[in-house]
Design a protein around this motif. Structure first.
Motif: not given
Lengths: 197, 128
Positions: A37-63
């Motif tokens: 419920d916000g404009k960005t993912i907390p602690g970042t400036k981006i609006s979407a993230q893909l997580i696999k396990g504990d890892e961020v594997v992509a951090s833009s819509a295209g990726e």
């Protein structure tokens, strides 16, 4: 290992394409969505993230679409051919200035003269990305409704009648309301505790 | 197989049965089937092209027997239009788009299909 799509529900351009991709994959064990419920993912400036396990594997819509299309090629079709459309969608179709936008809508309109889908004869990643960006663009509502671009409107409405596309905005707002309710309850609970103490 | 044989044996794998259509969709479908049976006039063609401007299929979101009936009736004409100049293509653009979709879904043999230049530079259509 399963994926989690984190999505900021109040981003200036909501990443509907990611939510639609999630619906197309339709396997909550493989991909789940975490609404924020916000404009960005907390602690970042981006609006979407893909997580696999504990890892961020992509951090833009295209990726994110790229990684998901590699993982689920049977439902997110035509990854390679879709690439230029994903780029086109996020770079051009998110523009809110109609004058600027109209040139690119004309390109899409011409492309859809003899085509029922953006690529081939099935819903592909290109449709998901382009539709998602148009859905998120506030100037598009009336443009679609008034069939300013006849082919674009036909194609848009056809996909909209598919629940996985058409219900994406309602699902998001429901999820955000749910989050708000939870936050309120939590706050209420904490206040009560403080009072009791 | 001749084109006539192809068209009479045409089958769509994902055909939506009538039982899954709403009353409104059934009525619309039957209206187009009736119009088709009455003969393919210029008015019919104009009306069909306009009708398909905002629809991917005749009714609903998947092909029905309505699509097959109309497809069989206009397929040969569509073949002629597909070879026409820009104004012919533009005048029939929605039927051509739909015929191309149905011939793919009905698996018409490749050598009998209409061939469209998908990137023909048609003038943009402006809704009256």
């Amino acid at each position: 290992m399963s994926y989690v799509i984190k999505i900021a529900g109040k981003a200036p351009v909501v990443d509907y394409a990611l939510l639609i991709a999630g619906s197309l994959i339709d396997d909550s064990k493989a991909v789940s969505i975490q609404y924020i419920d916000g404009k960005t993912i907390p602690g970042t400036k981006i609006s979407a993230q893909l997580i696999k396990g504990d890892e961020v594997v992509a951090s833009s819509a295209g990726e994110i679409l790229d990684v998901l299309a590699d993982a689920f090629p049977k439902v997110l079709l035509a990854k390679d051919a879709s690439e230029k459309w994903i780029k086109f969608a996020y770079e051009k179709l998110t523009i809110k200035n109609f004058k600027e936008l109209s040139k690119d809508l004309e390109t899409l309109e011409a492309h859809l003269n003899f085509r029922s889908f953006i690529i081939g004869y099935k819903i592909t990643l290109a449709d998901v990305a382009v539709w998602g960006c148009l859905r998120a663009n506030p100037v598009m509502g009336s443009v679609i409704r008034n069939s300013v671009y006849v082919n674009v409107s036909r194609w848009y409405h056809f996909l909209e009648s598919d629940k996985r596309f058409g219900e994406v905005a309602t699902t998001l707002s429901k999820a955000l309301n749910e989050l708000k309710k939870e936050a309120k309850q939590k706050q209420g609970g904490q206040k009560k505790k403080v009072h009791m103490a | 197989m001749s084109l006539t044989d192809t068209l009479s044996n045409l089958k769509l794998s994902s055909l939506v049965p009538n039982s899954e259509l709403s009353n409104e969709e059934l009525a619309l479908k039957s209206q187009w089937e009736t119009l088709t049976a009455d003969g393919i006039s210029d008015d019919f063609i104009t009306e069909l092209n306009h009708f398909l401007s905002d629809k991917t299929y005749i009714v609903g979101e998947k092909p029905t027997t309505g699509d097959l009936t109309v497809f069989k009736a206009v397929f040969a004409k569509a073949g002629q239009w597909s070879k026409g100049d820009i104004s012919v293509l533009a005048q029939h653009r929605h039927i051509l788009r739909w015929v191309d979709l149905i011939q793919e879904e009905a698996d018409v043999p490749v050598d009998q299909r209409i061939v469209l230049n998908f990137d023909s530079e048609l003038p943009r259509e402006v809704k009256e």
